[in-house]
Write an enzyme that holds these catalytic residues in place. Structure first.
Site, PDB file in Angstrom:
ATOM      1  N   ASP A 252       0.937  -0.997  -0.059  1.00 33.34           N
ATOM      2  CA  ASP A 252      -0.046  -0.088  -0.080  1.00 33.34           C
ATOM      3  C   ASP A 252       0.815   1.244   0.023  1.00 33.34           C
ATOM      4  O   ASP A 252       2.126   1.084   0.364  1.00 33.34           O
ATOM      5  CB  ASP A 252      -0.736  -0.107   1.137  1.00 33.34           C
ATOM      6  CG  ASP A 252      -1.871   1.256   1.515  1.00 33.34           C
ATOM      7  OD1 ASP A 252      -2.172   1.783   0.711  1.00 33.34           O
ATOM      8  OD2 ASP A 252      -1.548   1.684   2.638  1.00 33.34           O
TER       9      ASP A 252
ATOM     10  N   ASP B 242      -0.176   5.137   0.838  1.00 31.94           N
ATOM     11  CA  ASP B 242      -0.468   6.160   1.917  1.00 31.94           C
ATOM     12  C   ASP B 242      -0.461   5.482   3.231  1.00 31.94           C
ATOM     13  O   ASP B 242      -1.147   4.645   3.489  1.00 31.94           O
ATOM     14  CB  ASP B 242      -1.718   6.879   1.661  1.00 31.94           C
ATOM     15  CG  ASP B 242      -1.436   7.808   0.345  1.00 31.94           C
ATOM     16  OD1 ASP B 242      -0.501   8.499   0.473  1.00 31.94           O
ATOM     17  OD2 ASP B 242      -2.278   7.663  -0.735  1.00 31.94           O
TER      18      ASP B 242
ATOM     19  N   GLU C  27      -0.265  10.969   5.138  1.00 34.13           N
ATOM     20  CA  GLU C  27      -1.921  11.762   5.212  1.00 34.13           C
ATOM     21  C   GLU C  27      -1.730  13.016   6.023  1.00 34.13           C
ATOM     22  O   GLU C  27      -2.189  13.970   5.631  1.00 34.13           O
ATOM     23  CB  GLU C  27      -2.612  10.814   5.982  1.00 34.13           C
ATOM     24  CG  GLU C  27      -3.120   9.438   5.168  1.00 34.13           C
ATOM     25  CD  GLU C  27      -3.895   9.730   3.982  1.00 34.13           C
ATOM     26  OE1 GLU C  27      -4.139  10.694   3.365  1.00 34.13           O
ATOM     27  OE2 GLU C  27      -4.137   8.840   3.092  1.00 34.13           O
TER      28      GLU C  27
ATOM     29  N   GLY D 188      -9.409  10.687  -2.547  1.00 33.43           N
ATOM     30  CA  GLY D 188      -9.245  12.066  -2.173  1.00 33.43           C
ATOM     31  C   GLY D 188     -10.461  12.944  -2.695  1.00 33.43           C
ATOM     32  O   GLY D 188     -11.098  13.726  -2.071  1.00 33.43           O
TER      33      GLY D 188
ATOM     34  N   GLU E 294     -13.388  11.385  -3.601  1.00 36.50           N
ATOM     35  CA  GLU E 294     -14.759  10.969  -2.849  1.00 36.50           C
ATOM     36  C   GLU E 294     -14.807  11.503  -1.610  1.00 36.50           C
ATOM     37  O   GLU E 294     -15.989  11.675  -1.035  1.00 36.50           O
ATOM     38  CB  GLU E 294     -14.586   9.409  -2.742  1.00 36.50           C
ATOM     39  CG  GLU E 294     -14.533   8.676  -4.108  1.00 36.50           C
ATOM     40  CD  GLU E 294     -13.491   8.562  -4.802  1.00 36.50           C
ATOM     41  OE1 GLU E 294     -12.533   9.325  -4.555  1.00 36.50           O
ATOM     42  OE2 GLU E 294     -13.430   7.840  -5.756  1.00 36.50           O
ATOM     43  N   ARG E 295     -13.682  11.657  -0.871  1.00 37.75           N
ATOM     44  CA  ARG E 295     -13.646  12.272   0.550  1.00 37.75           C
ATOM     45  C   ARG E 295     -14.118  13.636   0.576  1.00 37.75           C
ATOM     46  O   ARG E 295     -14.847  14.342   1.506  1.00 37.75           O
ATOM     47  CB  ARG E 295     -12.079  12.386   0.753  1.00 37.75           C
ATOM     48  CG  ARG E 295     -11.888  12.635   2.329  1.00 37.75           C
ATOM     49  CD  ARG E 295     -10.396  12.095   2.864  1.00 37.75           C
ATOM     50  NE  ARG E 295      -9.875  10.770   2.634  1.00 37.75           N
ATOM     51  CZ  ARG E 295      -8.945  10.330   2.174  1.00 37.75           C
ATOM     52  NH1 ARG E 295      -7.922  11.133   1.919  1.00 37.75           N
ATOM     53  NH2 ARG E 295      -8.696   8.880   1.863  1.00 37.75           N
TER      54      ARG E 295
ATOM     55  N   HIS F 291      -9.238  18.514  -6.220  1.00 41.68           N
ATOM     56  CA  HIS F 291      -8.527  17.309  -6.015  1.00 41.68           C
ATOM     57  C   HIS F 291      -7.356  17.472  -6.987  1.00 41.68           C
ATOM     58  O   HIS F 291      -6.157  17.080  -6.533  1.00 41.68           O
ATOM     59  CB  HIS F 291      -9.291  16.206  -6.517  1.00 41.68           C
ATOM     60  CG  HIS F 291      -8.606  14.636  -6.256  1.00 41.68           C
ATOM     61  ND1 HIS F 291      -8.327  13.694  -6.971  1.00 41.68           N
ATOM     62  CD2 HIS F 291      -8.095  14.544  -5.034  1.00 41.68           C
ATOM     63  CE1 HIS F 291      -7.781  12.814  -6.606  1.00 41.68           C
ATOM     64  NE2 HIS F 291      -7.459  13.294  -5.326  1.00 41.68           N
TER      65      HIS F 291
HETATM   66  C1  XBP Z   1      -5.097   6.306   0.662  1.00 45.60           C
HETATM   67  C2  XBP Z   1      -6.424   7.122   0.143  1.00 45.60           C
HETATM   68  C3  XBP Z   1      -5.993   8.401  -0.721  1.00 45.60           C
HETATM   69  C4  XBP Z   1      -5.177   9.216  -0.012  1.00 45.60           C
HETATM   70  C5  XBP Z   1      -5.035  10.430  -1.055  1.00 45.60           C
HETATM   71  O1  XBP Z   1      -4.842   5.255  -0.259  1.00 45.60           O
HETATM   72  O2  XBP Z   1      -7.355   6.801   0.529  1.00 45.60           O
HETATM   73  O3  XBP Z   1      -7.154   8.727  -1.082  1.00 45.60           O
HETATM   74  O4  XBP Z   1      -5.717   9.904   1.111  1.00 45.60           O
HETATM   75  O5  XBP Z   1      -4.708  10.147  -2.261  1.00 45.60           O
HETATM   76  P1  XBP Z   1      -3.852   4.090   0.166  1.00 45.60           P
HETATM   77  P2  XBP Z   1      -5.584  10.814  -3.644  1.00 45.60           P
HETATM   78  O6  XBP Z   1      -3.497   3.899   1.686  1.00 45.60           O
HETATM   79  O7  XBP Z   1      -4.535   2.796  -0.441  1.00 45.60           O
HETATM   80  O8  XBP Z   1      -2.387   4.322  -0.269  1.00 45.60           O
HETATM   81  O9  XBP Z   1      -6.227  12.160  -3.275  1.00 45.60           O
HETATM   82  O10 XBP Z   1      -4.911  10.804  -4.784  1.00 45.60           O
HETATM   83  O11 XBP Z   1      -7.053   9.965  -3.505  1.00 45.60           O
HETATM   84 MG    MG Z   2      -2.972   3.283   3.296  1.00 41.74          MG
END
Ligand code: XBP
Ligand code: MG
Length: 265
Positions: free
Chosen positions: A8, A10, A17, A52, A54-55, A81
């Site tokens: 993974d 992030d 994060e 991101g 969707e958040r 985004h």
């Molecule tokens: C983590 C996520 C991502 C990041 C932000 O993904 O949910 O949305 O927070 O990145 P993972 P984006 O742990 O699977 O790596 O803004 O590109 O979505």
């Molecule tokens: Mg992660």
């Protein structure tokens, strides 16, 4: 037998994060003249929503300044985004975010032993590139047998799609792979695909339960509160998580039939 580690991004490769994506989202809000700001605590709550964009859409449901029409909300979320990702890339390029302790060591151990490394993440592919170009150099892709990000797997974790696609690209069965994850949604995605999981706890998910994981530790280089699945025998006093330990646990875990049956996508 263990043939591949699927990472993974992030929270697992790096603590991206709180001081990366969150800061970049807040700068994007500011640049577009929006009064929204995500506190450390609020962002932690919002991480339940993966992706991101969707958040952002989820958060807009309770925001006074969000446009009422769905199309305008989606356009604003897309604009925010993209801007956030550019700000994030600049932040990472400035050296703001390092790999977590032990990540580079384990990548090197795998390369030396012929165990493939791969990536399965819900993050945008530009963000993977920003992070790994800075940490591993411009030829970082050559270290990975497969890289699956948000554009290739639009159904985000906890959906198993990213893991299913990574296994397909590697031409390996899920049980021949091991996922390294930090979040409950990530563990759910990997286990639903039939891939056993090692959890390295990240700041935002330090207290999560992670039932079903093969093993749960604090850091690869300092396992701390190491917890092994009941199907695994042997000590849990490892000083560092190395490839030897992962191979032994993975063999026992697979032998005990502990990885879930893959679900169809
Ligand atoms: C983590 C996520 C991502 C990041 C932000 O993904 O949910 O949305 O927070 O990145 P993972 P984006 O742990 O699977 O790596 O803004 O590109 O979505
Ligand atoms: Mg992660």
């Amino acid at each position: 037998m263990l043939h591949a580690l699927i990472w993974d991004v992030d929270g697992t490769l790096a603590e991206t994060e709180r001081d990366g994506h969150r800061v970049a989202f807040n700068t994007a809000f500011q640049r577009l003249g929006l009064p929204w700001r995500w506190s450390v605590q609020r962002y932690g709550e919002l991480l339940a929503v993966t992706g991101g964009r969707e958040r952002l859409l989820h958060d807009m449901q309770s925001r006074a300044h969000a446009p009422p029409q769905r199309e305008r909300r989606e356009a604003l979320a897309a604009e925010l985004h993209q801007l956030k990702n550019r700000i994030y890339a600049d932040l990472v390029a400035e050296g703001g975010i390092a790999l977590r302790p032990g990540v580079l060591r384990l990548l090197d151990e795998c390369a030396a032993a012929g165990v493939v490394s791969a990536i399965a993440t819900t993050t945008s592919e530009a963000n993977i590139d920003a992070l790994l170009a800075r940490a591993l150099g411009p030829h970082w892709r050559g270290r990975f047998g497969a890289v699956v990000g948000a554009e290739s797997a639009p159904r985000k974790k906890p959906d198993p799609l990213a893991y299913r696609l990574a296994c397909e690209a590697l031409a390996l069965a899920p049980a021949q792979c091991l996922a390294i994850e930090d979040s409950p949604n990530g563990v759910a995605a990997a286990t639903a695909a039939g891939v056993p999981v090692l959890v390295t706890r990240s700041a935002y998910f330090a207290q999560a339960a992670f039932a079903g994981a093969m093993a749960v530790c604090d850091e690869l280089d300092a396992p701390g509160r190491l917890r092994l699945h009941p199907a695994l025998s042997g000590g849990n006093d490892a000083q560092a998580i190395d490839l030897g330990a992962l191979r032994a646990w993975h063999a026992q875990f697979a032998g005990a039939g502990s990885a879930q049956t893959p679900v169809a996508i």
